[in-house]
Design a protein around this motif. Structure first.
Motif, PDB file in Angstrom:
ATOM      1  N   ILE A 149       0.830  -1.208   0.000  1.00 34.18           N
ATOM      2  CA  ILE A 149       0.000   0.000   0.000  1.00 34.18           C
ATOM      3  C   ILE A 149       0.866   1.260   0.000  1.00 34.18           C
ATOM      4  CG2 ILE A 149      -1.636   1.358   1.380  1.00 34.18           C
ATOM      5  CD1 ILE A 149      -3.000  -1.314   2.106  1.00 34.18           C
ATOM      6  N   VAL A 150       1.920   1.269   0.794  1.00 33.59           N
ATOM      7  CA  VAL A 150       2.821   2.437   0.814  1.00 33.59           C
ATOM      8  C   VAL A 150       3.445   2.633  -0.565  1.00 33.59           C
ATOM      9  CG1 VAL A 150       5.008   3.326   1.729  1.00 33.59           C
ATOM     10  CG2 VAL A 150       3.273   2.429   3.292  1.00 33.59           C
ATOM     11  N   LEU A 151       3.900   1.564  -1.186  1.00 29.29           N
ATOM     12  CA  LEU A 151       4.521   1.697  -2.514  1.00 29.29           C
ATOM     13  C   LEU A 151       3.516   2.141  -3.578  1.00 29.29           C
ATOM     14  CD1 LEU A 151       6.935  -1.368  -2.532  1.00 29.29           C
ATOM     15  CD2 LEU A 151       7.547   1.057  -2.357  1.00 29.29           C
ATOM     16  N   LEU A 152       2.265   1.732  -3.436  1.00 30.01           N
ATOM     17  CA  LEU A 152       1.248   2.110  -4.424  1.00 30.01           C
ATOM     18  C   LEU A 152       0.711   3.527  -4.213  1.00 30.01           C
ATOM     19  CD1 LEU A 152      -0.870  -1.175  -4.688  1.00 30.01           C
ATOM     20  CD2 LEU A 152       0.701  -0.239  -6.399  1.00 30.01           C
ATOM     21  N   MET A 153       0.626   3.966  -2.959  1.00 29.44           N
ATOM     22  CA  MET A 153      -0.069   5.220  -2.670  1.00 29.44           C
ATOM     23  C   MET A 153       0.826   6.411  -2.358  1.00 29.44           C
ATOM     24  SD  MET A 153      -3.342   4.024  -0.417  1.00 29.44           S
ATOM     25  CE  MET A 153      -4.036   5.674  -0.451  1.00 29.44           C
ATOM     26  N   ALA A 154       1.946   6.180  -1.720  1.00 29.60           N
ATOM     27  CA  ALA A 154       2.789   7.304  -1.290  1.00 29.60           C
ATOM     28  C   ALA A 154       3.449   7.952  -2.505  1.00 29.60           C
ATOM     29  CB  ALA A 154       3.842   6.822  -0.296  1.00 29.60           C
ATOM     30  N   LYS A 155       3.434   9.259  -2.493  1.00 26.50           N
ATOM     31  CA  LYS A 155       4.026  10.030  -3.582  1.00 26.50           C
ATOM     32  C   LYS A 155       5.090  10.957  -3.017  1.00 26.50           C
ATOM     33  CE  LYS A 155       1.039   8.435  -6.565  1.00 26.50           C
ATOM     34  NZ  LYS A 155       1.263   7.061  -6.788  1.00 26.50           N
ATOM     35  N   PRO A 156       6.222  11.086  -3.613  1.00 24.80           N
ATOM     36  CA  PRO A 156       6.638  10.447  -4.850  1.00 24.80           C
ATOM     37  C   PRO A 156       7.031   8.989  -4.621  1.00 24.80           C
ATOM     38  CG  PRO A 156       8.408  11.828  -4.033  1.00 24.80           C
ATOM     39  CD  PRO A 156       7.236  12.015  -3.103  1.00 24.80           C
ATOM     40  N   TYR A 157       6.849   8.186  -5.652  1.00 25.45           N
ATOM     41  CA  TYR A 157       7.149   6.761  -5.573  1.00 25.45           C
ATOM     42  C   TYR A 157       8.611   6.518  -5.198  1.00 25.45           C
ATOM     43  CZ  TYR A 157       7.999   1.944  -6.903  1.00 25.45           C
ATOM     44  OH  TYR A 157       8.380   0.633  -6.885  1.00 25.45           O
ATOM     45  N   SER A 158       9.494   7.323  -5.753  1.00 24.62           N
ATOM     46  CA  SER A 158      10.929   7.129  -5.476  1.00 24.62           C
ATOM     47  C   SER A 158      11.222   7.269  -3.982  1.00 24.62           C
ATOM     48  CB  SER A 158      11.774   8.119  -6.283  1.00 24.62           C
ATOM     49  OG  SER A 158      11.407   9.447  -5.961  1.00 24.62           O
ATOM     50  N   ALA A 159      10.547   8.199  -3.306  1.00 21.47           N
ATOM     51  CA  ALA A 159      10.742   8.371  -1.862  1.00 21.47           C
ATOM     52  C   ALA A 159      10.169   7.178  -1.103  1.00 21.47           C
ATOM     53  CB  ALA A 159      10.087   9.663  -1.385  1.00 21.47           C
ATOM     54  N   ALA A 160       9.022   6.671  -1.562  1.00 21.65           N
ATOM     55  CA  ALA A 160       8.414   5.502  -0.918  1.00 21.65           C
ATOM     56  C   ALA A 160       9.317   4.286  -1.069  1.00 21.65           C
ATOM     57  CB  ALA A 160       7.034   5.233  -1.515  1.00 21.65           C
ATOM     58  N   LEU A 161       9.859   4.094  -2.248  1.00 21.63           N
ATOM     59  CA  LEU A 161      10.759   2.968  -2.486  1.00 21.63           C
ATOM     60  C   LEU A 161      12.019   3.092  -1.637  1.00 21.63           C
ATOM     61  CD1 LEU A 161      11.296   0.384  -4.062  1.00 21.63           C
ATOM     62  CD2 LEU A 161      12.296   1.789  -5.884  1.00 21.63           C
ATOM     63  N   GLU A 162      12.565   4.296  -1.570  1.00 16.89           N
ATOM     64  CA  GLU A 162      13.758   4.525  -0.742  1.00 16.89           C
ATOM     65  C   GLU A 162      13.469   4.256   0.737  1.00 16.89           C
ATOM     66  OE1 GLU A 162      17.578   4.878  -0.107  1.00 16.89           O
ATOM     67  OE2 GLU A 162      16.712   4.987  -2.116  1.00 16.89           O
ATOM     68  N   LEU A 163      12.293   4.679   1.189  1.00 14.82           N
ATOM     69  CA  LEU A 163      11.873   4.437   2.574  1.00 14.82           C
ATOM     70  C   LEU A 163      11.817   2.941   2.852  1.00 14.82           C
ATOM     71  CD1 LEU A 163      10.673   5.235   5.356  1.00 14.82           C
ATOM     72  CD2 LEU A 163       8.426   5.180   4.226  1.00 14.82           C
ATOM     73  N   GLU A 164      11.155   2.199   1.984  1.00 22.35           N
ATOM     74  CA  GLU A 164      10.998   0.755   2.204  1.00 22.35           C
ATOM     75  C   GLU A 164      12.364   0.045   2.156  1.00 22.35           C
ATOM     76  OE1 GLU A 164       8.480  -0.577   3.470  1.00 22.35           O
ATOM     77  OE2 GLU A 164       7.024   1.005   3.119  1.00 22.35           O
ATOM     78  N   LYS A 165      13.251   0.504   1.288  1.00 28.28           N
ATOM     79  CA  LYS A 165      14.606  -0.064   1.251  1.00 28.28           C
ATOM     80  C   LYS A 165      15.330   0.221   2.572  1.00 28.28           C
ATOM     81  CE  LYS A 165      15.585   0.231  -3.705  1.00 28.28           C
ATOM     82  NZ  LYS A 165      16.427   0.916  -4.722  1.00 28.28           N
ATOM     83  N   THR A 166      15.194   1.452   3.052  1.00 31.13           N
ATOM     84  CA  THR A 166      15.839   1.824   4.306  1.00 31.13           C
ATOM     85  C   THR A 166      15.336   0.957   5.448  1.00 31.13           C
ATOM     86  OG1 THR A 166      16.107   4.122   3.584  1.00 31.13           O
ATOM     87  CG2 THR A 166      16.188   3.722   5.958  1.00 31.13           C
ATOM     88  N   LEU A 167      14.028   0.773   5.507  1.00 30.09           N
ATOM     89  CA  LEU A 167      13.439  -0.036   6.578  1.00 30.09           C
ATOM     90  C   LEU A 167      13.843  -1.500   6.450  1.00 30.09           C
ATOM     91  CD1 LEU A 167       9.864   1.487   6.762  1.00 30.09           C
ATOM     92  CD2 LEU A 167      11.764   1.867   8.333  1.00 30.09           C
ATOM     93  N   ALA A 168      13.934  -1.995   5.228  1.00 31.70           N
ATOM     94  CA  ALA A 168      14.281  -3.405   5.007  1.00 31.70           C
ATOM     95  C   ALA A 168      15.722  -3.710   5.390  1.00 31.70           C
ATOM     96  CB  ALA A 168      14.042  -3.766   3.546  1.00 31.70           C
ATOM     97  N   TYR A 169      16.605  -2.747   5.229  1.00 30.26           N
ATOM     98  CA  TYR A 169      18.025  -3.003   5.475  1.00 30.26           C
ATOM     99  C   TYR A 169      18.541  -2.482   6.793  1.00 30.26           C
ATOM    100  CZ  TYR A 169      17.989  -4.466   0.640  1.00 30.26           C
ATOM    101  OH  TYR A 169      17.697  -5.116  -0.526  1.00 30.26           O
TER     102      TYR A 169
END
Length: 170
Positions: A149-169
């Motif tokens: 949901i965060v990857l689909l809804m949060a804008k900008p997508y690049s920031a959402a992807l970076e956030l999820e990468k940060t949290l994953a690692y």
């Protein structure tokens, strides 16, 4: 380090849930069908836990919060069913939305989805002999739903992807 900090903070939620589970109300609630009063108490208690989970979170980037908010909604759903889980998710999600940030709307939606996930899997949990294992996988499923949901809804997508990468690692 992030996960260790969240685990420490999760212990506060666990302690509150443990104290609640020892209450006369909690024990009485599971010996009969839920009354409207029981449902209201569940909504209030688990909404409180979810909102507390937001405040116990750790700000990561752009107003995003690594938190333990979903726990209250998921457990509310597992105990009270989809309606209770959704109501708790809606209350905690609206609260999270008011805090702002680029993930605010996505987090609000995902908290409702997590409450519903717990609720829809309640019957599976009740029928299972492996309640701890099922609960563990419900938590994982709910978190995967949140990431999507965060990857689909949060804008900008690049920031959402970076956030999820940060949290994953972390």
């Amino acid at each position: 380090m992030l996960y260790l900090q969240l685990l420490e903070r999760m212990s506060i939620i666990g302690l509150a849930a443990y104290i609640f589970s020892r209450s006369i109300f909690f024990k009485r609630m599971f010996t009969k069908k839920f009354t409207n009063e029981d449902k209201l108490i569940l909504v209030v208690f688990f909404s409180f836990l979810s909102i507390l989970g937001t405040y116990l979170g750790i700000k990561v980037q752009g107003g995003a919060i690594a938190n333990i908010r979903p726990i209250g909604a998921i457990v509310a759903g597992l105990i009270g069913g989809p309606l209770i889980g959704a109501i708790v998710g809606l209350i905690a999600g609206l609260h999270r939305y008011t805090l702002g940030g680029f993930t605010a709307l996505a987090c609000a939606f995902s908290t409702v989805a997590e409450g519903l996930t717990g609720g829809f899997l309640k019957s599976t949990l009740i029928k299972s002999k492996h309640k701890v294992l099922i609960s563990f996988f419900v938590g994982i499923l709910a978190e995967v739903i949140q990431v999507v949901i965060v990857l689909l809804m949060a804008k900008p997508y690049s920031a959402a992807l970076e956030l999820e990468k940060t949290l994953a690692y972390q």
